[in-house]
Scaffold this active site. Structure first.
Site, PDB file in Angstrom:
ATOM      1  N   TYR A 100      -8.811  14.003  41.187  1.00  0.00           N
ATOM      2  CA  TYR A 100      -7.822  13.354  40.321  1.00  0.00           C
ATOM      3  C   TYR A 100      -6.438  13.802  40.783  1.00  0.00           C
ATOM      4  O   TYR A 100      -5.874  14.706  40.184  1.00  0.00           O
ATOM      5  CB  TYR A 100      -7.998  13.778  38.864  1.00  0.00           C
ATOM      6  CG  TYR A 100      -9.348  13.538  38.243  1.00  0.00           C
ATOM      7  CD1 TYR A 100     -10.005  12.326  38.378  1.00  0.00           C
ATOM      8  CD2 TYR A 100      -9.941  14.526  37.471  1.00  0.00           C
ATOM      9  CE1 TYR A 100     -11.229  12.115  37.769  1.00  0.00           C
ATOM     10  CE2 TYR A 100     -11.161  14.320  36.860  1.00  0.00           C
ATOM     11  CZ  TYR A 100     -11.809  13.112  37.013  1.00  0.00           C
ATOM     12  OH  TYR A 100     -13.018  12.918  36.404  1.00  0.00           O
ATOM     13  N   LYS A 152     -10.149   1.540  37.842  1.00  0.00           N
ATOM     14  CA  LYS A 152     -10.725   1.163  36.557  1.00  0.00           C
ATOM     15  C   LYS A 152     -10.872  -0.345  36.461  1.00  0.00           C
ATOM     16  O   LYS A 152     -10.016  -1.099  36.953  1.00  0.00           O
ATOM     17  CB  LYS A 152      -9.822   1.666  35.415  1.00  0.00           C
ATOM     18  CG  LYS A 152      -9.660   3.183  35.385  1.00  0.00           C
ATOM     19  CD  LYS A 152     -10.974   3.882  35.213  1.00  0.00           C
ATOM     20  CE  LYS A 152     -10.845   5.390  35.219  1.00  0.00           C
ATOM     21  NZ  LYS A 152     -12.176   6.050  35.252  1.00  0.00           N
ATOM     22  N   HIS A 204     -19.056  13.892  38.597  1.00  0.00           N
ATOM     23  CA  HIS A 204     -17.806  13.598  37.896  1.00  0.00           C
ATOM     24  C   HIS A 204     -16.969  14.869  37.820  1.00  0.00           C
ATOM     25  O   HIS A 204     -17.511  15.965  37.789  1.00  0.00           O
ATOM     26  CB  HIS A 204     -18.182  13.121  36.475  1.00  0.00           C
ATOM     27  CG  HIS A 204     -17.053  13.128  35.493  1.00  0.00           C
ATOM     28  ND1 HIS A 204     -16.788  14.205  34.683  1.00  0.00           N
ATOM     29  CD2 HIS A 204     -16.130  12.187  35.190  1.00  0.00           C
ATOM     30  CE1 HIS A 204     -15.754  13.915  33.920  1.00  0.00           C
ATOM     31  NE2 HIS A 204     -15.330  12.694  34.202  1.00  0.00           N
ATOM     32  N   ALA A 257     -16.262   0.939  35.091  1.00  0.00           N
ATOM     33  CA  ALA A 257     -16.097   0.255  33.798  1.00  0.00           C
ATOM     34  C   ALA A 257     -16.193   1.215  32.620  1.00  0.00           C
ATOM     35  O   ALA A 257     -16.052   0.803  31.466  1.00  0.00           O
ATOM     36  CB  ALA A 257     -17.148  -0.848  33.657  1.00  0.00           C
ATOM     37  N   ASN A 258     -16.449   2.498  32.902  1.00  0.00           N
ATOM     38  CA  ASN A 258     -16.507   3.519  31.848  1.00  0.00           C
ATOM     39  C   ASN A 258     -17.423   3.139  30.683  1.00  0.00           C
ATOM     40  O   ASN A 258     -17.132   3.422  29.520  1.00  0.00           O
ATOM     41  CB  ASN A 258     -15.097   3.848  31.338  1.00  0.00           C
ATOM     42  CG  ASN A 258     -14.305   4.621  32.389  1.00  0.00           C
ATOM     43  OD1 ASN A 258     -13.560   4.007  33.163  1.00  0.00           O
ATOM     44  ND2 ASN A 258     -14.494   5.919  32.447  1.00  0.00           N
ATOM     45  N   GLU A 302     -22.349  10.523  34.505  1.00  0.00           N
ATOM     46  CA  GLU A 302     -21.356  11.496  34.043  1.00  0.00           C
ATOM     47  C   GLU A 302     -21.467  11.750  32.543  1.00  0.00           C
ATOM     48  O   GLU A 302     -20.980  12.764  32.055  1.00  0.00           O
ATOM     49  CB  GLU A 302     -19.935  11.045  34.410  1.00  0.00           C
ATOM     50  CG  GLU A 302     -19.445   9.833  33.644  1.00  0.00           C
ATOM     51  CD  GLU A 302     -18.016   9.460  34.004  1.00  0.00           C
ATOM     52  OE1 GLU A 302     -17.813   8.926  35.103  1.00  0.00           O
ATOM     53  OE2 GLU A 302     -17.108   9.709  33.193  1.00  0.00           O
ATOM     54  N   GLU A 335     -15.209  13.947  43.660  1.00  0.00           N
ATOM     55  CA  GLU A 335     -14.151  13.144  43.061  1.00  0.00           C
ATOM     56  C   GLU A 335     -12.873  13.987  43.077  1.00  0.00           C
ATOM     57  O   GLU A 335     -12.941  15.214  43.080  1.00  0.00           O
ATOM     58  CB  GLU A 335     -14.578  12.838  41.622  1.00  0.00           C
ATOM     59  CG  GLU A 335     -13.660  11.956  40.845  1.00  0.00           C
ATOM     60  CD  GLU A 335     -14.302  11.469  39.526  1.00  0.00           C
ATOM     61  OE1 GLU A 335     -15.166  12.177  38.978  1.00  0.00           O
ATOM     62  OE2 GLU A 335     -13.914  10.397  39.061  1.00  0.00           O
TER      63      GLU A 335
HETATM   64 MG    MG Z   1     -16.412   7.382  35.557  1.00  0.00          MG
END
Ligand code: MG
Length: 388
Positions: free
Chosen positions: A342, A183, A321, A213-214, A264, A340
């Site tokens: 998590y 992030k 995403h 950077a969302n 996303e 991706e």
């Molecule tokens: Mg993202």
């Protein structure tokens, strides 16, 4: 064959983590079941899915609007022409009856989870993993065994600061991940650069690090970051500005020589069309990240793929995403660029069942019928509760 019942349960997302804009401690996800009158081994065959991660559970919309429309439809209007299962495109068209175009918000996630449950159901009816059902449905004859996977995380650790980031990434490395996303935008530019350099040191190469950077930055801040980040030759710079500000995206694609990633938070074919029309996305490098569970399901997602391919982009630049089992099947089945992951966060939905990660930066699906969600230990009790 007909639908006997549709169910939803709201599952809290575990984890008190933050990106530049959102803290996930109060987030939730809708786990959805389509229960049929087909009985195998004494149990009704049921499709299970969820509405990805990041947009909250949608039980209200499902129970008030979308479940009743499906239950009111004559069963034969929802079936495939050969009656081997349900036609997801017919399901989508039916649940979207009387919905105005545009304004794709939470309903896109509600419908996304519901439509995906029919893919799980069809795969179980056929006795095959979902990626094979997906590949056959969309004419992909060259399904690979594994796909590249990267660990998305690199959160801010207010107490442990830089050490927290280092520990987190080393933990992913111990699991066999080689590529990482961290992030940015939750601290000052100079502090973010320190975080980035620490991450590069662990990964061994800047090409293995992406930054996200969302959607946080205004144009000027995004340009400042682009200037500083350019020299690192990163994997990609994700969502520099608001996801619907295509003009900003276009400016950054001109200012930043490396790949940009976004998508996303685009939930429809037309939003994607606007991105390729006006966002300055470059066919030789930029990355698309639309997520079926947030955007009306796989039927709409495949239409988005059509839009970007018509505009000259390759599906090898599509990395949805999500970081969960459903999108692993989607990536394999449609032959997309990669997944991706998590690792350890966003439970019980994030990450994969054991046996999926090969320890060398790639992932495979398990061969259980459907998306294999029942093989994920944290998720199984919720599925059992939903079906009880
Ligand atoms: Mg993202």
């Amino acid at each position: 064959m007909k639908i006997v019942e549709l169910r939803e349960c709201t599952v809290p997302l575990q984890g008190n983590i933050s990106n530049a804009l959102v803290n996930f401690s109060s987030h939730s996800v809708s786990l959805i079941a389509v229960i049929t009158d087909v009985v195998r081994n004494g149990q009704p065959v049921s499709g299970i899915a969820f509405n990805s991660i990041g947009r909250f559970a949608q039980g209200g919309l499902l129970r008030e609007r979308f479940f009743p429309r499906l239950m009111a439809a004559p069963a034969e209007t929802l079936l495939k022409t050969d009656s081997s299962g349900f036609d997801p495109a017919k399901v989508l068209a039916l649940v979207m009856a009387n919905e105005k175009p545009g304004g794709h918000g939470d309903r896109a996630a509600a419908v996304g989870g519901l439509e995906l449950a029919f893919w799980d159901l069809n795969s179980k009816l056929a006795g095959e993993p979902a990626y094979r059902q997906i590949a056959a449905s969309y004419g992909n004859n060259t399904v690979g065994e594994t796909v590249p996977v990267y660990a998305a995380g690199g959160y801010y650790h207010p107490q442990k600061r830089l050490n927290g980031l280092v520990d987190e990434l080393k933990g992913y490395q111990d699991l066999g991940f080689q590529d990482f996303k961290i992030k940015i935008g939750g601290a000052s530019l100079s502090e973010d650069i320190k975080r980035l350099e620490a991450a590069i040191k662990i990964a061994g190469s800047s090409h293995r690090i992406a930054v996200d950077a969302n959607g946080r930055f205004d144009l000027e801040t995004a340009q400042n970051y682009a200037r500083e980040l350019a020299e690192y030759e990163l994997r990609w710079f994700e969502e520099p500005g608001d996801p619907l500000d295509f003009e900003l995206n276009r400016h950054i694609s001109k200012a930043y020589v490396g790949p940009i990633a976004t998508g996303e938070n685009l939930f429809s074919t037309v939003d994607t069309l606007n991105l390729v029309r006006y966002g300055g996305m470059r066919t030789d490098k930029d990355i698309f990240q639309m997520d079926p569970g947030l955007s009306y399901g796989l039927t709409e997602f495949a239409r988005m793929l059509g839009v970007i391919e018509t505009a000259g982009h390759s599906r090898s630049f599509v990395y949805p995403h999500g970081g969960h089992m459903i999108n692993l099947h989607v990536v394999l089945g449609l032959g997309l660029g990669g997944c991706e992951a998590y690792p350890g966060v966003f439970q019980p939905f994030g990450g994969y069942a054991s046996g999926c990660l090969d320890g060398q930066g790639r992932a495979r699906a398990i061969e259980a019928p459907g998306f294999g969600l029942e093989a994920k230990p944290g998720l199984k009790p919720w599925i059992d509760r939903l079906l009880a």
